[in-house]
Design a protein around this motif. Sequence first.
Motif, PDB file in Angstrom:
ATOM      1  N   MET A 127       0.847  -1.191   0.000  1.00  0.00           N
ATOM      2  CA  MET A 127       0.000   0.000   0.000  1.00  0.00           C
ATOM      3  C   MET A 127       0.886   1.246   0.000  1.00  0.00           C
ATOM      4  SD  MET A 127      -2.934   1.154   2.743  1.00  0.00           S
ATOM      5  CE  MET A 127      -1.771   1.831   3.946  1.00  0.00           C
ATOM      6  N   THR A 128       0.525   2.202  -0.862  1.00  0.00           N
ATOM      7  CA  THR A 128       1.289   3.436  -0.983  1.00  0.00           C
ATOM      8  C   THR A 128       0.348   4.626  -0.843  1.00  0.00           C
ATOM      9  OG1 THR A 128       2.796   2.351  -2.532  1.00  0.00           O
ATOM     10  CG2 THR A 128       2.858   4.760  -2.447  1.00  0.00           C
ATOM     11  N   GLN A 129       0.744   5.609  -0.040  1.00  0.00           N
ATOM     12  CA  GLN A 129      -0.033   6.846   0.042  1.00  0.00           C
ATOM     13  C   GLN A 129       0.304   7.704  -1.174  1.00  0.00           C
ATOM     14  OE1 GLN A 129       0.148   9.016   3.770  1.00  0.00           O
ATOM     15  NE2 GLN A 129      -0.505  10.916   2.789  1.00  0.00           N
ATOM     16  N   ILE A 130      -0.726   8.024  -1.959  1.00  0.00           N
ATOM     17  CA  ILE A 130      -0.520   8.737  -3.217  1.00  0.00           C
ATOM     18  C   ILE A 130      -0.554  10.246  -3.018  1.00  0.00           C
ATOM     19  CG2 ILE A 130      -1.411   9.067  -5.555  1.00  0.00           C
ATOM     20  CD1 ILE A 130      -0.158   6.313  -4.991  1.00  0.00           C
ATOM     21  N   THR A 131      -1.429  10.731  -2.175  1.00  0.00           N
ATOM     22  CA  THR A 131      -1.551  12.167  -1.932  1.00  0.00           C
ATOM     23  C   THR A 131      -0.688  12.591  -0.753  1.00  0.00           C
ATOM     24  OG1 THR A 131      -3.504  11.737  -0.572  1.00  0.00           O
ATOM     25  CG2 THR A 131      -3.868  12.310  -2.881  1.00  0.00           C
ATOM     26  N   THR A 132      -0.420  13.880  -0.690  1.00  0.00           N
ATOM     27  CA  THR A 132       0.346  14.462   0.412  1.00  0.00           C
ATOM     28  C   THR A 132      -0.574  15.354   1.245  1.00  0.00           C
ATOM     29  OG1 THR A 132       2.393  14.438  -0.888  1.00  0.00           O
ATOM     30  CG2 THR A 132       2.316  15.909   1.023  1.00  0.00           C
ATOM     31  N   ASP A 133      -0.563  15.163   2.556  1.00  0.00           N
ATOM     32  CA  ASP A 133      -1.403  15.981   3.440  1.00  0.00           C
ATOM     33  C   ASP A 133      -0.974  17.444   3.375  1.00  0.00           C
ATOM     34  OD1 ASP A 133      -2.532  13.600   4.160  1.00  0.00           O
ATOM     35  OD2 ASP A 133      -1.568  13.489   6.125  1.00  0.00           O
ATOM     36  N   HIS A 134      -1.943  18.332   3.251  1.00  0.00           N
ATOM     37  CA  HIS A 134      -1.660  19.765   3.260  1.00  0.00           C
ATOM     38  C   HIS A 134      -1.851  20.287   4.684  1.00  0.00           C
ATOM     39  CE1 HIS A 134      -2.883  19.586  -1.228  1.00  0.00           C
ATOM     40  NE2 HIS A 134      -1.597  19.355  -1.071  1.00  0.00           N
ATOM     41  N   THR A 135      -1.003  19.814   5.581  1.00  0.00           N
ATOM     42  CA  THR A 135      -1.112  20.170   6.993  1.00  0.00           C
ATOM     43  C   THR A 135       0.185  20.810   7.474  1.00  0.00           C
ATOM     44  OG1 THR A 135      -0.342  17.973   7.672  1.00  0.00           O
ATOM     45  CG2 THR A 135      -2.722  18.294   7.448  1.00  0.00           C
ATOM     46  N   PHE A 136       0.064  21.515   8.574  1.00  0.00           N
ATOM     47  CA  PHE A 136       1.231  22.113   9.210  1.00  0.00           C
ATOM     48  C   PHE A 136       2.224  21.031   9.627  1.00  0.00           C
ATOM     49  CE2 PHE A 136       3.201  23.412  13.278  1.00  0.00           C
ATOM     50  CZ  PHE A 136       3.973  24.463  12.816  1.00  0.00           C
ATOM     51  N   VAL A 137       1.702  19.934  10.177  1.00  0.00           N
ATOM     52  CA  VAL A 137       2.561  18.861  10.660  1.00  0.00           C
ATOM     53  C   VAL A 137       3.300  18.188   9.505  1.00  0.00           C
ATOM     54  CG1 VAL A 137       2.521  16.558  11.695  1.00  0.00           C
ATOM     55  CG2 VAL A 137       1.314  18.433  12.796  1.00  0.00           C
ATOM     56  N   GLN A 138       2.632  18.036   8.348  1.00  0.00           N
ATOM     57  CA  GLN A 138       3.301  17.425   7.197  1.00  0.00           C
ATOM     58  C   GLN A 138       4.470  18.284   6.740  1.00  0.00           C
ATOM     59  OE1 GLN A 138       2.651  14.345   5.860  1.00  0.00           O
ATOM     60  NE2 GLN A 138       4.552  14.747   4.738  1.00  0.00           N
ATOM     61  N   ARG A 139       4.337  19.597   6.854  1.00  0.00           N
ATOM     62  CA  ARG A 139       5.456  20.472   6.501  1.00  0.00           C
ATOM     63  C   ARG A 139       6.634  20.225   7.438  1.00  0.00           C
ATOM     64  NH1 ARG A 139       3.520  26.545   4.651  1.00  0.00           N
ATOM     65  NH2 ARG A 139       2.190  25.904   2.917  1.00  0.00           N
ATOM     66  N   LEU A 140       6.327  19.975   8.708  1.00  0.00           N
ATOM     67  CA  LEU A 140       7.393  19.668   9.662  1.00  0.00           C
ATOM     68  C   LEU A 140       8.069  18.349   9.306  1.00  0.00           C
ATOM     69  CD1 LEU A 140       5.701  20.652  13.061  1.00  0.00           C
ATOM     70  CD2 LEU A 140       7.136  22.051  11.562  1.00  0.00           C
ATOM     71  N   VAL A 141       7.277  17.373   8.861  1.00  0.00           N
ATOM     72  CA  VAL A 141       7.846  16.087   8.442  1.00  0.00           C
ATOM     73  C   VAL A 141       8.709  16.273   7.200  1.00  0.00           C
ATOM     74  CG1 VAL A 141       7.310  13.778   7.564  1.00  0.00           C
ATOM     75  CG2 VAL A 141       5.977  14.732   9.453  1.00  0.00           C
ATOM     76  N   ASP A 142       8.189  17.012   6.211  1.00  0.00           N
ATOM     77  CA  ASP A 142       8.913  17.227   4.959  1.00  0.00           C
ATOM     78  C   ASP A 142      10.247  17.943   5.183  1.00  0.00           C
ATOM     79  OD1 ASP A 142       6.835  16.008   3.645  1.00  0.00           O
ATOM     80  OD2 ASP A 142       5.879  17.888   3.013  1.00  0.00           O
ATOM     81  N   SER A 143      10.282  18.818   6.195  1.00  0.00           N
ATOM     82  CA  SER A 143      11.511  19.561   6.476  1.00  0.00           C
ATOM     83  C   SER A 143      12.446  18.787   7.402  1.00  0.00           C
ATOM     84  CB  SER A 143      11.172  20.925   7.105  1.00  0.00           C
ATOM     85  OG  SER A 143      10.526  20.755   8.362  1.00  0.00           O
ATOM     86  N   GLY A 144      12.020  17.585   7.826  1.00  0.00           N
ATOM     87  CA  GLY A 144      12.860  16.749   8.671  1.00  0.00           C
ATOM     88  C   GLY A 144      12.872  17.136  10.132  1.00  0.00           C
ATOM     89  N   ARG A 145      11.934  17.973  10.528  1.00  0.00           N
ATOM     90  CA  ARG A 145      11.944  18.452  11.916  1.00  0.00           C
ATOM     91  C   ARG A 145      11.236  17.497  12.865  1.00  0.00           C
ATOM     92  NH1 ARG A 145       9.966  24.486  10.866  1.00  0.00           N
ATOM     93  NH2 ARG A 145      10.052  24.644  13.131  1.00  0.00           N
ATOM     94  N   ILE A 146      10.326  16.685  12.361  1.00  0.00           N
ATOM     95  CA  ILE A 146       9.720  15.627  13.160  1.00  0.00           C
ATOM     96  C   ILE A 146       9.586  14.388  12.270  1.00  0.00           C
ATOM     97  CG2 ILE A 146       8.429  17.233  14.634  1.00  0.00           C
ATOM     98  CD1 ILE A 146       5.903  16.481  13.113  1.00  0.00           C
ATOM     99  N   THR A 147       9.399  13.241  12.892  1.00  0.00           N
ATOM    100  CA  THR A 147       9.259  11.992  12.143  1.00  0.00           C
ATOM    101  C   THR A 147       7.783  11.749  11.825  1.00  0.00           C
ATOM    102  OG1 THR A 147       8.932  10.623  14.120  1.00  0.00           O
ATOM    103  CG2 THR A 147      11.215  11.072  13.426  1.00  0.00           C
TER     104      THR A 147
END
Length: 410
Positions: A127-147
């Motif tokens: 199973m693969t997640q196709i879309t990316t969440d447009h959330t504040f937390v996802q930005r933190l994940v994308d920037s490597g600041r949280i897992t």
Amino acid sequence: MVFQGSSAALSHTGKVRSNNQDSGYAGSNLFVVADGMGGHAGGDVASSLAIARIAQLDRPFASTVDAERALQQAVTDTAGDIIDTVRVRPALAGMGTTVSALLMVDDYAVIAHIGDSRIYLFRDGAMTQITTDHTFVQRLVDSGRITPEEARYHPRRSVLMRVLGDMDPDPEIDTFIMPTRPGDRWLLCSDGLSGVVDDAHTQKALAAGQAPARTADLLLKQALDAGAPDNVTVVIVDIGGHHPVFSGTPTIVGSASNPTGVVVPAARPGRSSWLHPGRQAANEPTHFEPAPEFLEELIEEDRRRARRRRIGWLVGLLLVLAALAGAAFAGYSWTQTRYYVGADDDSVVIYQGVQQGIGPISLSSVYEDTDIALADLSPFDRQSVESTISARSLADAQLIVDRLRQAEGQ
């Protein structure tokens, strides 16, 4: 070409919410999940408007390019519908909705997405997640600041950075085209499912090989068993397969299944909010798009959390190093209570410590050079000394030396 396969859609209020603000649609070529927000009726209306507008695209398209363009325009038009509705009914100010839509064109899936509802693809057992969440937390994940694991439990995980609402007539929408093939299984869901059921359990349900409706029931049960604090909406689409194909009548679930029944509450005089002065605040919204100053506050809060996390790791590391150092010191101290008799160049020596070493580090040192020459010992005693003779204590080592001294020259 009309989509060949099978699908199912269901929506549930969950165990905490008093009403269902989600909407879902499963048609002949089109599949949509919309998660509404904005008070008792606002979320209902917003997600219903999204389904009503986008459902007009449930038809064959000549090309994927045409379908992508039409889908993007329909989602953008939904924002205009929300703005127009709020203009007529100010009590709904602040309402909005996410949209995750899948439009089948021949052997391709055309996708449009905004918000934190999700689209997954289950293919070849994975199973693969196709879309990316447009959330504040996802930005933190994308920037490597949280897992990603930290994101699941972050206190701001529901803060949306992009959403269809009454503040932006031209929202930024993700659209893309993917090839699909027989055997693929697509899952569209609101965060009422993805927020409480982890990927491993979701994948297991998708892999069970049940018909779409049965699989949707299994996923809903998992969400309910986990507490279902939010509305849960699930749409499952199978490409090909042995299950019955689409019957010709679209399945509409959630608030969009009864849009005329949505009651718009009258505005209460004197009631206001910091963002919309005339907003009716019947239910606490689950999502909102924060003001820039609030984002700065969140970012600073996350920096503090990151600093505390680094300090915690550093303290933990220091404690581990201290424990290792203590254990090493205790072990070394014990070795210094041991003695043995051995050879040093050409004489017999009493050593303090043990014969072993740690890499280049020796765990013994010369305690006393006895001045007994190895050449004066018998071949047997000399061989024993060169191989080292263990002693239970210093006194025992001295007794061994006395015996060698007495045997010296014999």
